[in-house]
Design an enzyme around this catalytic site. Sequence first.
Site, PDB file in Angstrom:
ATOM      1  N   LYS A  22       0.847  -1.207   0.000  1.00  0.00           N
ATOM      2  CA  LYS A  22       0.000   0.000   0.000  1.00  0.00           C
ATOM      3  C   LYS A  22       0.876   1.250   0.000  1.00  0.00           C
ATOM      4  O   LYS A  22       0.670   2.166  -0.798  1.00  0.00           O
ATOM      5  CB  LYS A  22      -0.883   0.006   1.237  1.00  0.00           C
ATOM      6  CG  LYS A  22      -1.544   1.353   1.541  1.00  0.00           C
ATOM      7  CD  LYS A  22      -2.455   1.319   2.742  1.00  0.00           C
ATOM      8  CE  LYS A  22      -1.776   1.617   4.038  1.00  0.00           C
ATOM      9  NZ  LYS A  22      -1.551   3.022   4.345  1.00  0.00           N
ATOM     10  N   ASN A  23       1.885   1.286   0.872  1.00  0.00           N
ATOM     11  CA  ASN A  23       2.660   2.517   1.061  1.00  0.00           C
ATOM     12  C   ASN A  23       3.703   2.762  -0.015  1.00  0.00           C
ATOM     13  O   ASN A  23       4.388   3.778   0.002  1.00  0.00           O
ATOM     14  CB  ASN A  23       3.286   2.550   2.461  1.00  0.00           C
ATOM     15  CG  ASN A  23       2.214   2.733   3.525  1.00  0.00           C
ATOM     16  OD1 ASN A  23       1.066   3.036   3.198  1.00  0.00           O
ATOM     17  ND2 ASN A  23       2.572   2.525   4.770  1.00  0.00           N
ATOM     18  N   ARG A  92      -4.944  10.464   4.154  1.00  0.00           N
ATOM     19  CA  ARG A  92      -3.898  11.469   4.293  1.00  0.00           C
ATOM     20  C   ARG A  92      -2.870  11.405   3.178  1.00  0.00           C
ATOM     21  O   ARG A  92      -2.236  12.403   2.850  1.00  0.00           O
ATOM     22  CB  ARG A  92      -3.166  11.299   5.621  1.00  0.00           C
ATOM     23  CG  ARG A  92      -3.984  11.128   6.841  1.00  0.00           C
ATOM     24  CD  ARG A  92      -3.094  10.851   8.012  1.00  0.00           C
ATOM     25  NE  ARG A  92      -1.799  11.452   7.777  1.00  0.00           N
ATOM     26  CZ  ARG A  92      -1.572  12.774   7.819  1.00  0.00           C
ATOM     27  NH1 ARG A  92      -2.569  13.578   8.064  1.00  0.00           N
ATOM     28  NH2 ARG A  92      -0.371  13.268   7.583  1.00  0.00           N
ATOM     29  N   CYS A 116      -5.154  12.420  12.645  1.00  0.00           N
ATOM     30  CA  CYS A 116      -5.878  11.146  12.535  1.00  0.00           C
ATOM     31  C   CYS A 116      -5.747  10.485  13.904  1.00  0.00           C
ATOM     32  O   CYS A 116      -5.162  11.033  14.830  1.00  0.00           O
ATOM     33  CB  CYS A 116      -5.286  10.279  11.428  1.00  0.00           C
ATOM     34  SG  CYS A 116      -3.717   9.580  11.876  1.00  0.00           S
ATOM     35  N   ARG A 121      -0.054  14.453  12.865  1.00  0.00           N
ATOM     36  CA  ARG A 121       0.386  14.236  11.477  1.00  0.00           C
ATOM     37  C   ARG A 121       0.621  15.553  10.710  1.00  0.00           C
ATOM     38  O   ARG A 121       0.012  15.820   9.667  1.00  0.00           O
ATOM     39  CB  ARG A 121      -0.626  13.370  10.725  1.00  0.00           C
ATOM     40  CG  ARG A 121      -1.075  12.109  11.427  1.00  0.00           C
ATOM     41  CD  ARG A 121      -0.011  11.060  11.617  1.00  0.00           C
ATOM     42  NE  ARG A 121       0.486  10.489  10.392  1.00  0.00           N
ATOM     43  CZ  ARG A 121      -0.088   9.490   9.735  1.00  0.00           C
ATOM     44  NH1 ARG A 121      -1.215   8.995  10.172  1.00  0.00           N
ATOM     45  NH2 ARG A 121       0.465   9.002   8.635  1.00  0.00           N
ATOM     46  N   VAL A 123       2.298  18.433   8.242  1.00  0.00           N
ATOM     47  CA  VAL A 123       2.974  18.334   6.930  1.00  0.00           C
ATOM     48  C   VAL A 123       3.900  19.534   6.726  1.00  0.00           C
ATOM     49  O   VAL A 123       4.211  19.916   5.599  1.00  0.00           O
ATOM     50  CB  VAL A 123       1.955  18.223   5.770  1.00  0.00           C
ATOM     51  CG1 VAL A 123       1.291  16.860   5.773  1.00  0.00           C
ATOM     52  CG2 VAL A 123       0.928  19.357   5.828  1.00  0.00           C
ATOM     53  N   ASP A 124       4.370  20.110   7.850  1.00  0.00           N
ATOM     54  CA  ASP A 124       5.236  21.294   7.767  1.00  0.00           C
ATOM     55  C   ASP A 124       6.517  21.032   6.971  1.00  0.00           C
ATOM     56  O   ASP A 124       7.004  21.907   6.255  1.00  0.00           O
ATOM     57  CB  ASP A 124       5.577  21.804   9.172  1.00  0.00           C
ATOM     58  CG  ASP A 124       6.211  20.712  10.028  1.00  0.00           C
ATOM     59  OD1 ASP A 124       5.589  19.636  10.166  1.00  0.00           O
ATOM     60  OD2 ASP A 124       7.337  20.892  10.509  1.00  0.00           O
ATOM     61  N   ASP A 304       4.738   0.584  12.002  1.00  0.00           N
ATOM     62  CA  ASP A 304       3.524  -0.077  11.482  1.00  0.00           C
ATOM     63  C   ASP A 304       3.406  -1.527  11.932  1.00  0.00           C
ATOM     64  O   ASP A 304       2.415  -2.186  11.630  1.00  0.00           O
ATOM     65  CB  ASP A 304       3.501  -0.019   9.952  1.00  0.00           C
ATOM     66  CG  ASP A 304       3.286   1.399   9.463  1.00  0.00           C
ATOM     67  OD1 ASP A 304       3.448   1.644   8.260  1.00  0.00           O
ATOM     68  OD2 ASP A 304       2.975   2.269  10.299  1.00  0.00           O
ATOM     69  N   ARG A 396      -8.666  -0.540   4.595  1.00  0.00           N
ATOM     70  CA  ARG A 396      -7.855   0.498   3.940  1.00  0.00           C
ATOM     71  C   ARG A 396      -6.502  -0.060   3.525  1.00  0.00           C
ATOM     72  O   ARG A 396      -5.919   0.376   2.539  1.00  0.00           O
ATOM     73  CB  ARG A 396      -7.617   1.657   4.919  1.00  0.00           C
ATOM     74  CG  ARG A 396      -8.842   2.415   5.281  1.00  0.00           C
ATOM     75  CD  ARG A 396      -8.497   3.634   6.065  1.00  0.00           C
ATOM     76  NE  ARG A 396      -7.420   4.382   5.402  1.00  0.00           N
ATOM     77  CZ  ARG A 396      -6.887   5.486   5.908  1.00  0.00           C
ATOM     78  NH1 ARG A 396      -7.313   5.952   7.053  1.00  0.00           N
ATOM     79  NH2 ARG A 396      -5.933   6.122   5.280  1.00  0.00           N
TER      80      ARG A 396
END
Length: 416
Positions: A22-23, A92, A116, A121, A123-124, A304, A396
């Site tokens: 998936k990732n 995301r 989440c 989380r 995103v800077d 994970d 997901r």
Amino acid sequence: MQKLAIQGGNRLNGEVRISGAKNAALPILCASLLSGDTLQLGNVPDMSDVATMCKLLQQMGVKIGKDGGQITLSAAHIDKLEAPYDMVKTMRAAILVLGPLVARFGEARVSLPGGCAIGSRPVDLHIKGLQAMGAEVHIEHGYIHAQAKRLKGARIFFDLVSVTGTENLMMAAALADGVTVLENAAREPEVVDLAHCLIAMGAKIEGVGSDTLTITGVDKLHGASHSVMPDRIESGTFLVAATAAGGNITLTDARADILENVLEKLHEAGATIKVSGSTINLQMSQRPKAVNVRTAPYPAFPTDMQAQFMALNCIAEGSAMVVETIFENRFMHVQELRRLGAQIDVEGNTAVIKGCAQLEGAAIMATDLRASASLVIAGLVAQGETIVDRIYHLDRGYEHIEAKLSALGAQIRRLK
Ligand code: EPZ
């Protein structure tokens, strides 16, 4: 809300084919935006995050053809440079269209992903990197609005190792004017898989697999075909399940070389593991021993896999510590595991688990993707029936998990 009903107590035996990662698939799908030619992808997993990403790309104008695990994408005619909130909030990873859109079209409007279950989380680092490459970025009404005539190569140092941050900026740099150096870049195998796909499309990237990536921008990228790597987290999840339930399973189309840390921990727990080519065989006949884990960026123990090992430790011999260093709230599975009788104490980002001989089945609730995998593993070993609710979290990131587990002998069924 769909649920899974699991009767615990069965050992797991047989073969299971590992799906595409998936990732890796999610950033690689976004890479299609970088070229007007066709990108052909193989081994794309069939799971809801992939479907959501395809829907997002289609509404931008990407033409997508599907044939089983093969997907072709053509971004010849993009007429929308936006990722709307209603799609980003459910997935995301949609943030990964930001770099490609700014790099190829000079503009993007992407909703801030928001937090989440497992953390805020931010995103800077994605935004800072694009600004370093010359993009004008404004945050307004919950959207990131980025513009750049043409991105310029820059030297970017990541304060924190960020997987999608590295992926976003690597894709942006592929079409920038000049050389970009990403320092303290993520080394995850999924980042490597994306780099290989970008190189197949004509990108110039050096240092793949290391923490320093040097990308020399080109004017255009062309089409390519790429097969998505096997999912190391799905592999790890099945191996932990067999270590907890006992049995003898063989993973096919898998890769052991990217799972070294996890395999080492399973060996420590008492499993016997044999690797040959793309198969990983695991045999377990006794009660597992408790194992300490501490999550950290690759090649250290993957965050994970933390929830799955916590489930294993719940029924292991002895006590163990689980330390989560990546996300600030990734212990949502603890209170659900306690409902099954698990003995877990949490202090900040550290959980101490005292293994018990037996868990009792109960009704529990999934809160996030990997937490739901950990609840399924606990259900496989708990006495009696466990009902896991809100399994859309599971869908997901796992392809047909109950079918794969049933084929291995688990008593598990989906309740509509
Ligand atoms: C990716 O998320 C994965 N998702 C996650 O998998 C995985 O858990 C995570 O990497 C860590 O390995 C995808 O690849 C789609 P990060 P990502 O940026 O990229 C902080 C799953 O279960 N950070 O590496 O979002 C962040 O808060 C999912 O499949 C910033 O502070 O994670 C975290 O503490 C869950 N600012 C740490 O860095 C930023 O701009 C690592 O996050 C970016 C990140």
